[in-house]
Motif scaffolding. Structure first.
Motif, short mmCIF file in Angstrom:
data_model
loop_
_atom_site.label_atom_id
_atom_site.label_comp_id
_atom_site.label_asym_id
_atom_site.label_seq_id
_atom_site.Cartn_x
_atom_site.Cartn_y
_atom_site.Cartn_z
N GLY A 1 -40.67 2.68 6.06
CA GLY A 1 -40.59 1.52 4.90
C GLY A 1 -39.55 2.50 4.18
N ARG A 2 -38.42 1.78 3.33
CA ARG A 2 -37.21 2.00 2.89
C ARG A 2 -37.92 2.92 1.07
NH1 ARG A 2 -33.26 -1.39 5.19
NH2 ARG A 2 -31.84 -0.59 3.69
N ASN A 3 -38.43 2.71 0.70
CA ASN A 3 -38.60 3.04 -0.33
C ASN A 3 -40.28 4.47 -0.48
OD1 ASN A 3 -36.87 1.82 -0.96
ND2 ASN A 3 -38.35 0.24 -1.91
N TYR B 1 -18.20 -8.06 -1.97
CA TYR B 1 -18.72 -7.31 -1.07
C TYR B 1 -19.48 -6.40 -2.25
CZ TYR B 1 -16.15 -9.05 3.30
OH TYR B 1 -16.60 -9.48 4.70
N GLU B 2 -21.13 -6.81 -2.20
CA GLU B 2 -22.05 -5.53 -2.93
C GLU B 2 -21.94 -3.89 -2.15
OE1 GLU B 2 -25.30 -6.62 -3.84
OE2 GLU B 2 -25.97 -4.61 -4.58
N ALA B 3 -21.52 -3.46 -2.55
CA ALA B 3 -21.49 -1.56 -1.41
C ALA B 3 -22.90 -1.14 -2.44
CB ALA B 3 -20.71 -1.06 -2.00
N LEU B 4 -23.34 -0.37 -0.85
CA LEU B 4 -24.89 -0.19 -1.05
C LEU B 4 -25.33 0.69 -0.55
CD1 LEU B 4 -26.94 -4.10 -0.66
CD2 LEU B 4 -27.00 -2.66 -2.43
N VAL B 5 -25.71 2.02 -0.81
CA VAL B 5 -25.11 2.73 -0.57
C VAL B 5 -26.64 3.57 0.26
CG1 VAL B 5 -26.53 4.98 -2.35
CG2 VAL B 5 -24.97 5.47 -1.15
N ARG B 6 -26.02 4.11 1.20
CA ARG B 6 -26.98 5.01 2.37
C ARG B 6 -27.09 6.25 2.26
NH1 ARG B 6 -28.77 0.53 1.11
NH2 ARG B 6 -29.35 -0.99 2.61
N ILE C 1 -19.12 -4.12 -11.92
CA ILE C 1 -19.60 -2.85 -11.98
C ILE C 1 -21.17 -4.00 -12.57
CG2 ILE C 1 -21.27 -1.61 -13.92
CD1 ILE C 1 -17.77 -0.65 -13.37
N GLU C 2 -22.33 -3.85 -11.40
CA GLU C 2 -24.08 -4.33 -11.38
C GLU C 2 -24.41 -3.42 -12.83
OE1 GLU C 2 -25.60 -6.31 -8.06
OE2 GLU C 2 -24.02 -6.82 -7.09
N LEU C 3 -25.51 -3.61 -13.32
CA LEU C 3 -26.56 -3.12 -14.13
C LEU C 3 -27.40 -3.91 -14.24
CD1 LEU C 3 -23.52 -2.91 -16.91
CD2 LEU C 3 -24.27 -1.01 -15.22
P1 C2E Z 1 -31.45 -1.88 -0.77
O1 C2E Z 1 -29.66 -1.22 -0.53
O2 C2E Z 1 -32.38 -0.91 -0.26
O3 C2E Z 1 -31.13 -1.44 -2.01
C1 C2E Z 1 -31.92 -0.59 -3.31
C2 C2E Z 1 -31.62 -1.22 -4.29
O4 C2E Z 1 -31.12 0.61 -4.47
C3 C2E Z 1 -30.18 -1.81 -5.09
O5 C2E Z 1 -31.26 -3.47 -5.77
C4 C2E Z 1 -30.31 -0.64 -6.45
O6 C2E Z 1 -30.74 -1.07 -7.16
C5 C2E Z 1 -29.93 0.67 -5.50
N1 C2E Z 1 -28.39 1.02 -5.38
C6 C2E Z 1 -28.34 0.75 -3.74
N2 C2E Z 1 -27.06 1.44 -3.75
C7 C2E Z 1 -27.08 2.10 -4.80
C8 C2E Z 1 -25.46 2.74 -5.62
O7 C2E Z 1 -24.56 3.11 -5.06
N3 C2E Z 1 -25.66 3.52 -6.59
C9 C2E Z 1 -26.52 3.50 -7.42
N4 C2E Z 1 -27.23 3.33 -8.71
N5 C2E Z 1 -28.53 2.25 -7.45
C10 C2E Z 1 -27.86 1.83 -5.75
P2 C2E Z 1 -30.00 -4.40 -5.52
O8 C2E Z 1 -28.73 -3.78 -6.41
O9 C2E Z 1 -31.40 -5.34 -6.39
O10 C2E Z 1 -29.44 -4.58 -3.90
C11 C2E Z 1 -30.26 -5.52 -3.15
C12 C2E Z 1 -30.82 -5.01 -2.45
O11 C2E Z 1 -32.11 -5.83 -1.68
C13 C2E Z 1 -31.02 -4.23 -1.34
O12 C2E Z 1 -31.33 -3.22 -1.06
C14 C2E Z 1 -30.68 -5.33 -0.46
O13 C2E Z 1 -30.65 -4.88 0.95
C15 C2E Z 1 -31.66 -5.51 -0.43
N6 C2E Z 1 -31.37 -7.12 -0.10
C16 C2E Z 1 -30.01 -8.02 0.19
N7 C2E Z 1 -30.45 -8.81 0.48
C17 C2E Z 1 -31.82 -9.66 1.15
C18 C2E Z 1 -32.83 -10.28 1.82
O14 C2E Z 1 -32.70 -11.51 1.86
N8 C2E Z 1 -33.34 -9.98 1.60
C19 C2E Z 1 -34.54 -9.33 0.89
N9 C2E Z 1 -35.27 -8.60 1.71
N10 C2E Z 1 -33.65 -7.66 0.53
C20 C2E Z 1 -32.52 -7.81 0.96
#
Ligand code: C2E
Ligand code: CA
Ligand code: CA
Ligand code: CA
Length: 275
Positions: A5-7, A57-62, A144-146
């Motif tokens: 699990g990721r978290n 596009y929302e950027a999500l860090v890995r 920017i998302e807050l």
């Molecule tokens: P995720 O990619 O695992 O990211 C989880 C949270 O980490 C994000 O929630 C955000 O609060 C934080 N985060 C990620 N990247 C950054 C960054 O660069 N900087 C900072 N400060 N925080 C960061 P958030 O923003 O609500 O993102 C949506 C999450 O939901 C993402 O998880 C995404 O992968 C996930 N998600 C998107 N679509 C779906 C879906 O259809 N189903 C499910 N179960 N999850 C989804």
């Protein structure tokens, strides 16, 4: 067995290490994570309900840890934030999001998540604008998302920062809407363009009347305040149909695409909307 699990603390044997020890190790590793090149970005499209076009596009860090493999941002971002390591990571995210948009995504608009520590860091606005300038990235294409919890901590200062960002052309989104405390007063006072309805409400849309009522109320509120409403975490056609009939503006979720590297993330998703 390894907890998955990721978290969770993946890669650690429960019982061998205490959570505190794990935290300390990750904290130390996070100090040089940018220099070691262990971070990458995934992108998830946000789609217009009316046109089917990708709006941004929302950027999500890995984080690919050398010993532990992928560690989710839900775990390491809070640690980075509490230990003050977030600023370097956050700066990297902003630069990389702009760079990849320009090189792989035809310069499409991007949104990045910004944490409280980052927002309150000295010279944040000037710093962001300088990074955009260095990349030649137009502020109008940058969002920017807050979350609300960030804004309550130092309300006046946050408000001033958001107003300055807004004046520079940067767009602002209120993330995870509905999970905070003071939603309504914040909506009025802060210059947001977009509200993102939290995934927890979308998840239960089809089988829980109160989630549906909340989603409907947020959509109507957004319309009245002339804000763009985004539903996050859309996974099923059923959810999409409900959101479409309530005239939600934009949708994001696994139904269209998981967050993916810029090389492979879809550049169009129109077929899914045609259902
Ligand atoms: P995720 O990619 O695992 O990211 C989880 C949270 O980490 C994000 O929630 C955000 O609060 C934080 N985060 C990620 N990247 C950054 C960054 O660069 N900087 C900072 N400060 N925080 C960061 P958030 O923003 O609500 O993102 C949506 C999450 O939901 C993402 O998880 C995404 O992968 C996930 N998600 C998107 N679509 C779906 C879906 O259809 N189903 C499910 N179960 N999850 C989804
Ligand atoms: Ca977000
Ligand atoms: Ca969110
Ligand atoms: Ca969230």
């Amino acid at each position: 067995a390894k907890r998955q699990g990721r978290n969770t603390f993946a890669g650690f044997e429960p019982g061998m290490d205490t959570e505190l020890k794990v935290r300390r190790e990750l904290e130390a590793d996070l100090a040089s994570v940018v220099e070691r090149g262990e971070l990458s970005l995934c992108f998830q499209p946000r789609v217009s309900m009316s046109s089917g076009a990708i709006i941004c596009y929302e950027a999500l860090v890995r984080w690919e840890h050398p010993e532990r493999g992928q560690i989710g941002p839900g775990l390491f971002i809070p640690i980075a934030e509490q230990s003050g390591r977030i600023d370097a990571i956050g700066n990297w995210v902003i630069r990389e999001a702009c760079r990849l948009s320009l090189s792989k995504l035809s310069g499409a608009p991007v949104s990045v998540n910004v944490s409280g520590h980052q927002l309150r860091s000295r010279g944040f606005v000037e710093n962001v604008l300088q990074m955009l300038k260095d990349c030649d990235f137009p502020p109008e294409r940058f969002e920017i998302e807050l979350t609300e919890s960030i804004l309550v901590e130092d309300r006046d200062r946050s408000l001033a920062t958001l107003k300055a960002l807004k004046r520079s052309g940067i767009r602002l989104a209120l993330d995870d809407f509905g999970t905070g405390y003071s939603s309504l007063s914040y909506l009025r006072a802060f210059p947001f363009d977009t509200i993102k309805i939290d995934r927890s409400f979308i998840m239960n849309l089809a089988n829980d009347n109160s989630s549906l009522a909340i989603a409907e109320a947020v959509i109507n509120l957004g319309r009245a305040l002339k804000l763009t409403i985004v539903a996050e975490g859309v996974e099923t056609v059923e959810q999409l149909t409900i959101l479409s009939s309530r005239r939600c503006d934009e949708v994001q979720g696994y139904l269209f695409s998981r967050p993916l590297p810029a090389d492979v993330v879809p550049q169009t998703v129109e077929s899914q909307l045609a259902v």
